[in-house]
Design an enzyme around this catalytic site. Structure first.
Site, PDB file in Angstrom:
ATOM      1  N   ASP A  77    -100.190  -6.524 -43.684  1.00 46.95           N
ATOM      2  CA  ASP A  77    -100.360  -5.127 -43.273  1.00 46.95           C
ATOM      3  C   ASP A  77    -101.838  -4.755 -43.126  1.00 46.95           C
ATOM      4  OD1 ASP A  77     -99.515  -2.664 -42.407  1.00 46.95           O
ATOM      5  OD2 ASP A  77     -99.024  -1.878 -44.393  1.00 46.95           O
ATOM      6  N   HIS A 119     -99.511  -0.993 -40.124  1.00 44.73           N
ATOM      7  CA  HIS A 119     -98.458  -0.015 -39.832  1.00 44.73           C
ATOM      8  C   HIS A 119     -99.012   1.322 -39.339  1.00 44.73           C
ATOM      9  CE1 HIS A 119     -98.863   1.466 -44.150  1.00 44.73           C
ATOM     10  NE2 HIS A 119     -98.645   2.619 -43.537  1.00 44.73           N
ATOM     11  N   SER A 153    -102.722   6.026 -45.642  1.00 44.16           N
ATOM     12  CA  SER A 153    -102.577   4.595 -45.372  1.00 44.16           C
ATOM     13  C   SER A 153    -103.814   4.046 -44.677  1.00 44.16           C
ATOM     14  CB  SER A 153    -101.369   4.348 -44.469  1.00 44.16           C
ATOM     15  OG  SER A 153    -100.178   4.486 -45.168  1.00 44.16           O
TER      16      SER A 153
END
Length: 357
Positions: free
Chosen positions: A136, A106, A210
């Site tokens: 992911d 992402h 992230s």
């Protein structure tokens, strides 16, 4: 280039994860208080951590989605041919001196341009090697003039609740940040996808972290920070990391093939609870006429109770087991049909990009 803002966070993932500072377990330190300083550990691991800036081109129509319907139509007509650049930021970590870097899908999956910032301030363009939406995980590559420092994989399976961990990354665009905490829980399912098996941590992580690494006390990567649970969008002390056991396997396949091929049956399924002497299973609600299950003879109304000799009690466990099977391989389904138990071999197909069961 201007400072990149944190990348938008998928709603189902509850936000992005920030990296928590890795705690070094000093031999002379009291386990209840931790080491006197994490500085030696931070100095050792931070050169392997990178900041990632991305640029994505989106249709101008997407910028008007928050407006009332009548204004959306008005502005979309006016700006129909225009497109805009959206900036985002995340984190990652180097796993090979030649420039292979791991991050979240992402963060980079939709990027038109990826720029990696190293710990010494050097910026290098990167290209996407491959990504897996279901876990992911993404792998990117830079071409450095000299070999880069690389992190080593640790074994997430030996992590225990209460163990110290350190996260590092780029929260809110603040490069080279570290936080520290403990493992709060294991095996968390937060509704993000089929492969939810998150390590829950209390090390503060925020948007921009992230894709950053979660280190153990030996300076090994035991997870990749991916999501937070927060009512405000910022750290509330509940973060989630993908275990290194899963990430390392996905990365190895992405590096070899550039993609992850998932198995697929072509069925719609639902949980069937245990009843009387009948164990719980997975009911087949519908079968895709052109799918692998139909070709093998699976029918609507069948109840699957086992996969390759192992019992399956939920639709999620069946879908996950099939998804982990390489396309072209054969699985054996234990099927209950009209009171009779049969063994049904099915040659697994390739999972379509549009997510199906």
């Amino acid at each position: 280039m201007p400072a990149a803002m944190p990348a938008p966070i998928p709603r189902r993932a509850f936000g992005t994860l920030a990296l928590a500072a890795l705690l070094v377990r000093a031999r002379t330190a009291d386990a209840r208080t931790g080491p006197e300083s994490f500085s030696p550990l931070v100095k050792r691991v931070m050169p392997t951590v990178v900041n990632i800036a991305v640029t994505e081109t989106v249709a101008s129509n997407d910028a008007f989605s928050a407006l009332p319907p009548e204004l959306q139509r008005q502005f979309r007509d006016r700006f129909r041919q225009r497109r805009q650049q959206v900036m985002g930021a995340g984190s990652g970590y180097i796993i090979d001196p030649s420039g292979y870097i791991v991050t979240n899908n992402h963060v980079v999956g939709s990027a038109d341009k990826i720029v990696v910032g190293l710990s010494d301030g050097t910026e290098l363009p990167a290209r996407l090697i491959g990504a897996d939406e279901l876990t992911d995980v993404a792998l990117i590559k830079v071409s450095p003039p000299t070999p880069l420092p690389a992190a080593s994989w640790g074994d997430s399976r030996v992590l225990e609740v209460g163990d110290w961990v350190l996260a590092a990354g780029n929260p809110f665009g603040l490069a080279g940040s570290v936080t520290v905490g403990i493992v709060s829980a294991r095996g968390r399912d937060i509704g993000a996808g089929l492969f939810d098996d998150f390590i829950q941590i209390d090390a503060p992580i925020n948007p921009g972290n992230s894709g950053g690494p979660l280190f153990n006390m030996d300076g090994q990567v035991v997870g990749m920070n991916t999501a937070i649970l927060s009512p405000s969008g910022a750290s509330a002390g509940v973060g989630f990391a993908i275990p290194s056991e899963l990430v390392s396997k996905i990365v190895a396949e992405l590096r070899e093939k550039g993609r992850i091929d998932r198995g697929w049956l072509g069925v719609s399924v639902q949980d069937v609870p245990a009843s009387g002497r009948s164990p719980a299973g997975v009911g087949i609600a519908a079968v895709d006429r052109a799918g692998p299950a139909a070709r093998a003879g699976l029918r609507a109304g069948d109840v699957v109770t086992g996969l390759n000799g192992q019992g399956v009690e939920s639709a999620r466990s069946l879908i996950r087991g099939v998804a982990m099977t390489p396309p072209g391989n054969t699985v054996h389904l234990a099927v209950r049909r009209q009171g009779k138990d049969i063994d049904l071999p099915v040659t697994v197909g390739r999972r379509p990009k549009i997510e199906e069961n």
